[in-house]
Design a protein around this motif. Structure first.
Motif, mmCIF file in Angstrom:
data_model
loop_
_atom_site.group_PDB
_atom_site.id
_atom_site.type_symbol
_atom_site.label_atom_id
_atom_site.label_comp_id
_atom_site.label_asym_id
_atom_site.label_seq_id
_atom_site.Cartn_x
_atom_site.Cartn_y
_atom_site.Cartn_z
ATOM 1 N N GLN A 140 0.831 -1.189 0.000
ATOM 2 C CA GLN A 140 0.000 0.000 0.000
ATOM 3 C C GLN A 140 0.869 1.243 0.000
ATOM 4 N N LYS A 141 1.994 1.122 0.669
ATOM 5 C CA LYS A 141 2.829 2.287 0.859
ATOM 6 C C LYS A 141 3.399 2.735 -0.462
ATOM 7 N N ASP A 142 3.502 1.812 -1.383
ATOM 8 C CA ASP A 142 3.974 2.196 -2.697
ATOM 9 C C ASP A 142 2.870 2.683 -3.590
ATOM 10 N N PHE A 143 1.690 2.369 -3.166
ATOM 11 C CA PHE A 143 0.596 2.703 -4.053
ATOM 12 C C PHE A 143 0.426 4.207 -4.197
ATOM 13 N N VAL A 144 0.429 4.893 -3.102
ATOM 14 C CA VAL A 144 0.139 6.314 -3.162
ATOM 15 C C VAL A 144 1.132 7.061 -4.044
ATOM 16 N N PRO A 145 2.411 6.881 -3.784
ATOM 17 C CA PRO A 145 3.343 7.578 -4.675
ATOM 18 C C PRO A 145 3.142 7.184 -6.120
ATOM 19 N N PHE A 146 2.836 5.937 -6.302
ATOM 20 C CA PHE A 146 2.647 5.543 -7.685
ATOM 21 C C PHE A 146 1.443 6.237 -8.286
ATOM 22 N N LEU A 147 0.407 6.270 -7.541
ATOM 23 C CA LEU A 147 -0.806 6.918 -8.035
ATOM 24 C C LEU A 147 -0.518 8.379 -8.369
ATOM 25 N N LEU A 148 0.174 9.016 -7.483
ATOM 26 C CA LEU A 148 0.452 10.433 -7.697
ATOM 27 C C LEU A 148 1.289 10.614 -8.954
ATOM 28 N N ASN B 154 16.157 1.862 -9.841
ATOM 29 C CA ASN B 154 15.665 0.932 -10.841
ATOM 30 C C ASN B 154 14.998 -0.284 -10.246
ATOM 31 N N GLU B 155 15.318 -0.584 -9.022
ATOM 32 C CA GLU B 155 14.866 -1.872 -8.524
ATOM 33 C C GLU B 155 13.397 -1.939 -8.165
ATOM 34 N N LYS B 156 12.783 -0.841 -8.070
ATOM 35 C CA LYS B 156 11.418 -0.918 -7.566
ATOM 36 C C LYS B 156 10.357 -0.734 -8.631
ATOM 37 N N ARG B 157 10.793 -0.492 -9.759
ATOM 38 C CA ARG B 157 9.844 -0.127 -10.780
ATOM 39 C C ARG B 157 8.776 -1.186 -11.008
ATOM 40 N N SER B 158 9.248 -2.364 -11.164
ATOM 41 C CA SER B 158 8.287 -3.378 -11.569
ATOM 42 C C SER B 158 7.224 -3.592 -10.520
ATOM 43 N N SER B 159 7.666 -3.569 -9.311
ATOM 44 C CA SER B 159 6.681 -3.800 -8.262
ATOM 45 C C SER B 159 5.633 -2.705 -8.261
ATOM 46 N N GLN B 160 6.139 -1.565 -8.523
ATOM 47 C CA GLN B 160 5.215 -0.449 -8.546
ATOM 48 C C GLN B 160 4.151 -0.664 -9.616
ATOM 49 N N ARG B 161 4.639 -1.050 -10.714
ATOM 50 C CA ARG B 161 3.710 -1.236 -11.816
ATOM 51 C C ARG B 161 2.708 -2.308 -11.472
ATOM 52 N N LYS C 141 15.793 13.299 -5.299
ATOM 53 C CA LYS C 141 15.222 14.558 -4.867
ATOM 54 C C LYS C 141 13.723 14.625 -5.167
ATOM 55 N N MET C 142 13.391 14.095 -6.284
ATOM 56 C CA MET C 142 12.008 14.275 -6.704
ATOM 57 C C MET C 142 11.099 13.237 -6.099
ATOM 58 N N CYS C 143 11.716 12.252 -5.597
ATOM 59 C CA CYS C 143 10.931 11.065 -5.328
ATOM 60 C C CYS C 143 10.686 10.878 -3.856
ATOM 61 N N PHE C 144 9.449 10.851 -3.527
ATOM 62 C CA PHE C 144 9.149 10.557 -2.133
ATOM 63 C C PHE C 144 8.582 9.169 -2.039
ATOM 64 N N THR C 145 8.885 8.392 -3.014
ATOM 65 C CA THR C 145 8.179 7.117 -3.117
ATOM 66 C C THR C 145 9.031 5.911 -2.794
ATOM 67 N N SER C 146 10.213 6.161 -2.368
ATOM 68 C CA SER C 146 11.104 5.014 -2.273
ATOM 69 C C SER C 146 10.761 4.066 -1.148
ATOM 70 N N THR C 147 10.987 2.857 -1.412
ATOM 71 C CA THR C 147 10.904 1.835 -0.364
ATOM 72 C C THR C 147 12.312 1.357 -0.139
ATOM 73 N N PRO C 148 12.555 0.844 1.009
ATOM 74 C CA PRO C 148 13.929 0.422 1.266
ATOM 75 C C PRO C 148 14.367 -0.665 0.298
ATOM 76 N N VAL C 149 15.566 -0.518 -0.138
ATOM 77 C CA VAL C 149 16.089 -1.482 -1.100
ATOM 78 C C VAL C 149 16.192 -2.858 -0.473
ATOM 79 N N SER C 150 16.450 -2.820 0.791
ATOM 80 C CA SER C 150 16.700 -4.087 1.474
ATOM 81 C C SER C 150 15.474 -4.981 1.543
ATOM 82 N N GLN C 151 14.372 -4.385 1.300
ATOM 83 C CA GLN C 151 13.123 -5.144 1.394
ATOM 84 C C GLN C 151 13.163 -6.359 0.466
#
Lengths: 1303, 246
Positions: free
Chosen positions: A23-31, A144-151, A270-280
């Motif tokens: 869910q936490k990725d959803f909002v930034p993605f939506l925006l 780059n690592e989070k893109r797919s999940s976001q999609r 800078k632009m991105c407030f959407t990051s999730t930890p890479v370690s996840q």
């Protein structure tokens, strides 16, 4: 899903729990998705039809690219074929590295880049060659690592089912199918979406439209997609261009991202407030039945991220370039400059001009895919409503941009068929916001959902919304509610409230000598105070002048002063003065922008009445308040006078001073933060009155706290502030170091306490100001990390709704300032979406104490807009739309209706009133603060008591009478009770009017008493009486205002209660008495008409002048004049009124000199009465005259002088010398004088003898010395003979003869 | 009496030939021996005064310089300022009788400087303060006078601080300073720097009365809070406390 985040709803569906990370990725993605989608419509203009690259080409490149490695990708990016332009909210996931991402990035990335180009590089590309070269690739590798999940997430969330009615349900459905993540699902969904739309035939699909556009646009042929010039403004105009913003506008930071992230890819995006930890671990995301494809994509992403690090070098270069740029744009080099990196004012007005002619008329019938839009709007609104977006007002701004967007008309119609035939589009790719109609539809839907917030905006904004044609045509219902809200709104906001007092008054209790360790320190501080104000005045005079530089002109002087300060250990005194002056000047809304120099001509102002004055103020506001649209999230700044104080601190560069200032600020903050505001009795009828006061007090305290908080933050983080954000390499060590130190002010503790005591409405705004000035590492410190996460938790929890716990506007203010904080450049973006929020158990005091403020409706629109002036951007945006794009004027137009001068005719009484108010302020200012507090307190209590008293007496009496009247009438006719009640009340109202009179009487009686008791005994009569009068005035005003508006209602209410009870019962039935009062000096009948001492001194001086010479032959002084002079001298000395010690001393000295000159016959006396021809007679006559003068002198000396006359001077060498110089010595005059002195008791014999004796010791001509000896002998013998006292002149005559004979 | 700057300049130019410049000082030093010679010839003749007139120098300043020189040669040390001042005030203290006379002649004849003139100035200043105090009392405006303020430990004090501020010609004032002189550019600048702004810094806006007039153009700080007048103001608005009737 959303509910689980909000603190309010704790019940999460079991199935949803596992997706809590999703869910936490959803909002930034939506925006991001929304920004991407809409960026087209917001930038498109008819003259640049070919700005999006051919989708086909893109897609093919992308699909090929799926196999490429990172470095390959870079190559293609640089070439521009992939055109992975930046995302609006830069993605954590790099589109290019996700093998499965075939189509999505093309559209999203390309649109994103336009925003990029706008934000800070809207200048022609040639200016920034390096940027142009590189920016394309860097964002790609950023995350780059989070893109797919976001999609995958969007795929989940956008599940369209025919029966989707509620968003929530839709969401659930989406979640349930979450295991089928990825491309496939999304594609399916897309298909189903299209199918669904089939029937309506209005589905819009991306590629179709795009192709069409490329065909239509004439320039498309010239700019092939793989040669995209991303810096070309024609092709990639800033996003807000089409939304009616002019080239002056400064876009908001997030909507139009700066290329920051592009240049520091390794570090925080800078632009991105959407990051999730890479370690996840990816597995954690999809616990059950995870699609392998998705995994693969993720893993690929991870791999490429490693590759991405090889770009380090390049990034460093970019970083450097960027700082160069920043330096260019912000001339001061200071990141805190009010105008930090702004958009250079390059014009896209050419395209706009054409734009404006073709402003699309939004048409509700042309909206395509309504359902999806509806869903999106719901989804989006929920995000906003549940505080899942980092800044509510940023989103509202965005929505308003959509509402006011200007699309092209040419492309709008008739493309649906083509799109429709395209068939298999996935949901992501679908361009829902391709045309203005859709955008407006969406915007109106969202706005409708946010009506609660919107209806509480200030009246001007409401008006513009209510008058917006698009809203009216798209949603008449919403339009109507807006109209209603507008009409009932009282939320007028004025941003200009100049205060009239601008200095810090000297208070003996803290400022006099006893407060300093030494005289020296005291005197140095005296000087410092004056130097400080001198600097301030100079700054006021010159700051606007071009080329005037604070540091160059004032820097050295400030430092010199600081050195003195250090030498004298006066820091604490100066820090206090500095802080007081800061508060004095800057607590106003726009940093005290109205300075002395800026204030309009006082005479003009005086001519206007207060009504007109307000009008003028508003007019002035329009000129003074910055017009350009800067977006809803400007960086922290020091506007107006605050600039002086900031620059002063910087120029002074004094550690000691800063420390003292911080101490002083902390103390004041703690004091104000803990302030108890007048407790209120909400049940009481007069609560209104107290509430108003409370609000005022609160506002002052809040504004002051914010100011102090900002400066404290500035000082605290000053040592760590860097012009450029430091690289993250340094972060770890810096954070480790700084974690060891204690914070200057324990804001965390204060925050927790304020939450507990429910005083967040007071605390959070200043904490936000404090934190807005953090340096780049501070948020990563353990301590501040906790502060931020607490704030975030609060933010999430503050769902806007009407409830008892906290009033709506209170919440809105907190949300607005927090939202703004999350957008401040030095606050890391990932902070908002971080998963590592340490949720604290927020316990709130359940018992409402007097301290609790949150539940009190303290915030009104005035305060809201004063604290958050950037909210005004919403209005500006709307206004610019109304003004018809306004591009030609280079700014949006504000209509100013000129007023005829006649209407501004002077109204003396009002001017006088204004003056009175100012006088009152001025009066209090120089008195100890306790005086004002006392007066205000008394006024408030007496006013309140007055109302109570009136209630208890007058009203009670009236009610009693009403009871009688009613009793009679009820018996007569038991019909219509309410009519009866009205009748009776109407009779009483007239008498109710007495209340005002009685109220006034009450206040006049009680006010002075209370003031007298409460003020110190020593208060002088004048101050006391002024204080009493002000207290009475205020109390009366308060009471009468309330009474005049409420008395009838009160009477009615009371009568009704009585009546009801009756029915029930029946049914079952100075004046200044300063030291001047008695002039002890003057005779009782003195009229003070005597000549002034100065005049007499002057006249004597003239006489002396002539006597001493040089003078003309025939120059002389008439005897009468001398006589008269001595007479007047006597008068002057008798009237003590104008006499001062110096005058008297000088008079004494002068007269002695005069006597000496007379004695030695040096005064050329003229006009003696008997003008005898014979010389001896003339001589005698003259001598007699001189005797007369000497006699009056002696008597004046004896009688009229209060001080001892220095008659000894007669025996000074100089004065005796006069005698010696005369050819024929005049000893009898001298002897006469000697006798006279003794006789008048001015000198003792012995004393004279001594004087004469010592005279003889001086060096004289021998014959003179002989004479002198003789005279002494004569005087002594005469004296010892002690002859009977005859007239001195006769006495003298004898010896004189002897002397003459001997000579 | 208010003069425009142009008017004043005209007058100043007309009057202004007495310039105590460095050049005349040098001239003076050269001529010091002449004094001795001349005095030797005739002790009573106004040598020093004439000397002063000759070099366009204020007589009392001339006297001071010569006295300084005299004492320096006599005693071999540079005399203290206090000593010089007391001797100028009371020439009888001057050890040399001739010089004492000469000095006295100078100070008495000087219309601009010197102890006598100073005390006249002081007296005038005081008298105007008294007059102002009278007027304030008459208008029923309560104030704290300088002595009271000093007693309270104020570091800089105007002549009068109004306990309850008033508005003069629409400007609020907290204090009144009486200046029994003409406000020309030079003196006003000095006063501003040494006094008026300091008062402002502590007590806020105030009124300066130049009883002998001032250059109109100098009254340019009204908005900032320094008001100039050449007489006691007539347009005074006091805090009236009739707000209940408003």
């Amino acid at each position: 899903m959303f509910c689980s985040l909000s603190l309010q709803e704790k019940h999460v569906h079991d199935k949803l729990v596992p997706h809590s990370l999703l869910q936490k990725d959803f909002v930034p993605f939506l925006l991001n998705f929304l920004r991407e989608q809409t960026s087209q419509i917001l930038t498109n203009g008819p003259s640049t039809p070919a700005k999006t690259p051919n989708s086909k080409a893109l897609r093919s490149t992308a699909s090929h690219g799926s196999q490429k490695t990172g470095s390959d990708r870079r190559g293609s990016n640089t070439a521009g074929s992939c055109s992975s332009r930046m995302q609006l909210f830069s993605q954590r996931t790099a589109a290019s590295t996700c093998s499965r991402d075939t189509s999505f990035p093309s559209s999203s990335a390309s649109s994103g880049s336009s925003a990029f180009s706008e934000s800070s590089f809207s200048s022609p590309c040639s200016d920034f060659p390096i940027i142009r070269q590189n920016f394309g690739c860097s964002p790609v590798f950023t995350h780059n690592e989070k893109r797919s999940s976001q999609r995958a997430n969007l795929g989940i969330f956008l599940v369209p089912t025919p029966d989707v009615q509620s968003v929530r349900r839709g969401r659930r459905r989406g979640n349930s199918s979450a295991n089928a993540t990825g491309r496939q699902v999304a594609r399916d969904l897309g298909r189903s979406l299209t199918e669904e739309d089939d029937g309506k035939g209005d589905s819009s699909s991306l590629s179709g439209g795009r192709r069409k556009r490329t065909e239509v646009g004439p320039t498309s042929a010239n700019s092939p997609p793989d040669h995209l010039n991303l810096n070309n403004l024609e092709e990639f105009p800033p996003m807000s261009a089409a939304s009616g913003l002019t080239n002056k506008s400064k876009p908001s930071r997030r909507i139009n991202p700066t290329p920051v992230s592009a240049e520091r890819p390794l570090s925080k995006p800078k632009m991105c407030f959407t990051s999730t930890p890479v370690s996840q671990s990816p597995a954690a995301w999809f616990p059950s039945g995870t699609n392998l494809d998705t995994f693969a994509a993720i893993q690929e992403g991870n791999v490429t991220s490693v590759t991405g690090s090889s770009l380090q070098e390049e990034r460093e270069m970019l970083k450097k370039e960027r700082y160069k740029l920043l330096q260019q744009t912000s001339p001061g080099g200071l990141s805190l400059d009010p105008n930090t990196p702004t958009t250079p004012n390059y014009s896209w007005s050419s395209s706009l001009a054409t734009d404006s002619q073709l402003v699309t008329c939004a048409d509700v019938s042309k909206v395509s895919c309504k359902k999806q839009l509806e869903n999106l709007a719901q989804l989006y609104s929920s995000c906003i409503a549940e505080n899942l977006v980092p800044n509510i007002f940023l989103e509202l701004f965005f929505v308003l941009q959509l509402l006011t967007s200007k699309g092209t008309t040419t492309l709008e119609d008739g493309e649906n068929d083509l799109e429709f035939s395209q068939g298999c589009k996935d949901a992501m790719e679908r361009q829902h916001f391709r045309n203005v109609h859709n955008c407006v539809y969406f915007a109106v839907r969202v706005l409708d959902c946010q009506f609660a917030i919107i209806s509480r905006l200030e009246k001007g904004t409401l008006k513009l919304l209510a008058e917006n044609e698009r809203i009216a045509s798209f949603s008449p219902g919403f339009h109507e509610s807006l109209m209603k809200a507008y009409e009932s709104s009282t939320a007028k906001v004025s941003l200009l409230l100049p205060s009239s007092v601008q200095f810090v008054s000297f208070q003996p209790e803290t400022d006099n000598r006893s407060n300093f360790p030494s005289d020296r320190a005291f005197h140095i501080f005296k000087k410092q105070r004056d130097i400080f104000y001198e600097l301030l005045r100079e700054w006021e005079d010159n700051r606007e002048k071009p080329g005037w530089d604070f540091e160059i002109v004032l820097g050295n002087r400030i430092r010199a002063m600081m050195n003195h300060l250090t030498a004298a250990y006066n820091h604490s005194h100066f820090a206090r003065l500095f802080q007081k002056q800061l508060i004095q000047m800057c607590k106003g809304p726009i940093g005290g922008g109205t300075s002395w120099g800026d204030t309009p001509d006082q005479d003009v102002l005086n001519m206007l009445g207060s009504d007109n004055l307000n009008r003028l103020k508003r007019l002035q506001e329009r000129f003074v308040v910055p017009q350009s649209i800067r977006g809803p999230c400007p960086p922290p700044a020091f506007p107006g006078c605050q600039q002086f104080f900031r620059d002063f601190i910087l120029s002074a560069g004094s550690y000691q001073f800063n420390q003292h200032l911080m101490d002083s600020l902390c103390l004041k903050i703690l004091e104000l933060d803990g302030l108890t505001f007048v407790e209120h009795e909400p049940s009481d009828g007069e609560a209104d009155m107290d509430e108003q006061d409370e609000k005022k007090h609160f506002m002052v305290a809040l504004m002051t706290l914010r100011l102090l908080g900002k400066f404290l933050g500035f000082l605290v983080f000053l040592p760590y502030r860097t012009v450029e954000p430091p690289s993250r390499d340094l972060q770890e060590s810096a954070v480790a170091l700084r974690n060891q130190t204690l914070p200057v002010l324990d804001v965390l503790k204060l925050l927790r306490r304020s939450i507990l005591n429910r005083r967040t409405i007071l605390t959070i705004p200043w904490v936000v100001e404090f934190l807005s000035l953090v340096d780049h590492f501070a948020p990563f410190l353990d301590y501040y990390g906790r502060v931020f996460s607490l704030l975030l938790q609060l933010y999430r929890g503050l769902v806007l709704s009407e409830e008892k716990e906290m009033s709506f506007l209170n919440k809105l203010l907190i949300l607005a300032v927090l939202g703004w904080l999350f957008q401040v450049p030095s606050v890391p973006e990932e902070l908002f979406f971080t998963s590592e929020i340490r949720w604290e158990g927020l316990t709130r005091d359940t018992v409402t104490s007097a301290q609790a403020l949150d539940s009190v409706p303290l915030v009104d629109q005035q305060l809201l807009y004063t604290c958050c002036p950037y909210l005004g951007e919403l209005r500006k945006l709307l206004a610019s739309f109304v003004a018809g794009s306004g591009s030609k004027n280079g700014g949006f137009i504000r209509k100013i209706t000129p007023t005829a001068t006649e209407s501004l005719a002077p109204k003396p009484s009002i001017t006088q009133q204004k003056l009175q108010v100012e006088l009152e302020q001025a009066f209090f200012h120089n008195q100890p603060p306790s005086l004002q507090r006392t007066v205000e307190f008394v006024a408030e209590r007496v006013g309140s008591n007055c109302v109570k008293h009136i209630k208890a007496t007058l009203v009670a009496e009236l009610v009693k009478r009403a009871e009688v009247m009613l009793q009679d009438k009820v018996k007569e006719e038991d019909a219509n009770h309410s009519k009866l009640l009205d009748e009776v009340c109407a009779q009483l109202y007239e008498e109710g009017a007495q209340a005002l009179h009685k109220g006034r009487e009450f206040c006049r009686l009680k006010g002075p008493e209370a003031v007298r008791v409460l003020l110190p005994e020593e208060t002088t009569a004048a101050v006391l009486s002024s204080a009493e009068d002000i207290a009475v005035g205020l109390a009366t005003e308060k009471a009468c205002t309330w009474l005049s508006t409420n008395i009838t209602a009160l009477i009615k209410r009371e009568v009704r209660t009585t009546f009801n009870r009756m029915l029930r019962v029946q049914g079952p039935s100075l004046s200044s008495e300063d030291a001047q009062g008695e002039r002890k000096g003057c005779p009782s009948d003195c009229q003070h008409h005597a000549p002034f001492p100065s005049q007499i001194i002057n006249e004597i001086k003239d006489v002396l002048c002539i006597a001493v010479g040089p003078r003309d032959e025939n120059e002389g002084i008439p005897y009468v004049q001398l006589e008269c002079l001595l007479k007047r001298l006597s008068q002057t000395l008798r009237c003590r009124k104008f006499m001062c010690p110096t005058s008297e001393q000088q008079l004494a000295r002068c007269t002695v000199e005069l006597a000496s000159l007379l004695v030695s016959d040096r005064v050329p006396i003229q006009g003696l009465k008997p003008q005898s021809q014979k010389r001896p007679e003339r001589q005698r006559g003259k001598k007699n005259a001189v005797y007369g003068l000497l006699k009056s002198l002696l008597s004046v000396w004896k009688e009229d002088f209060w001080i001892p006359v220095p008659v000894q001077l007669m025996f000074s060498r100089k004065n005796v010398g006069y005698l010696a110089e005369v050819e024929q010595w005049e000893w009898d005059l001298f002897l006469f004088m000697l006798h006279g002195l003794v006789e008048h008791g001015l000198m003792e014999n012995a004393e004279i003898e001594r004087c004469l004796h010592s005279l003889q010791e001086l060096l004289w001509p021998s014959d003179f010395l002989k004479e002198l000896e003789m005279i002494s002998r004569i005087f002594i013998s005469e004296h010892h003979a002690a002859e009977p006292r005859t007239r001195p002149c006769e006495l003298v005559r004898q010896p004189r003869g002897t002397v003459a004979a001997q000579s | 009496m208010k003069l425009s700057k142009a008017q004043y300049d005209e007058i100043a130019q007309f009057l202004g030939h007495v310039q105590p410049t460095r050049q005349s000082l040098r001239k003076l030093q050269e001529r010091f021996p002449r004094y001795l010679n001349a005095v030797k010839k005739n002790a009573a003749s106004p040598v020093l005064l004439e000397l002063a007139n000759e070099v366009d120098f204020a007589p009392s300043l001339m006297a001071r310089i010569v006295l300084e020189r005299f004492l320096q040669e006599e005693e071999g040390i540079i005399p203290s300022k206090t000593l010089i001042n007391s001797m100028l005030r009371d020439p009888s203290l001057i050890p040399d009788g001739v010089l004492a006379n000469q000095v006295y002649q100078c100070t008495v004849n000087d219309c601009c400087y010197g102890p006598l003139v100073d005390s006249i100035k002081h007296a005038i200043g005081h008298e105007h303060e008294v007059l102002l105090r009278e007027m304030l009392l008459e208008k029923n405006l309560s104030f704290l006078a300088e002595e009271q303020l000093r007693a309270k430990g104020y570091d800089k004090t105007p002549d009068f601080i109004l306990e309850v501020p008033v508005a003069v010609e629409g400007h609020i004032i907290h204090w009144i300073e009486s200046k029994a002189s003409f406000g020309d550019e030079c003196s006003h600048q000095a006063y501003l720097h040494d006094q008026f702004w300091s008062y402002w810094n502590r007590f806020g806006p105030g009124l300066v009365i130049y009883w002998y007039g001032f250059i109109e153009e100098l009254d340019c700080h009204r908005e900032r809070g320094i008001l100039l007048k050449d007489c006691f103001p007539t347009d005074i608005v006091t805090l009236r406390h009739n707000m209940a009737q408003r």
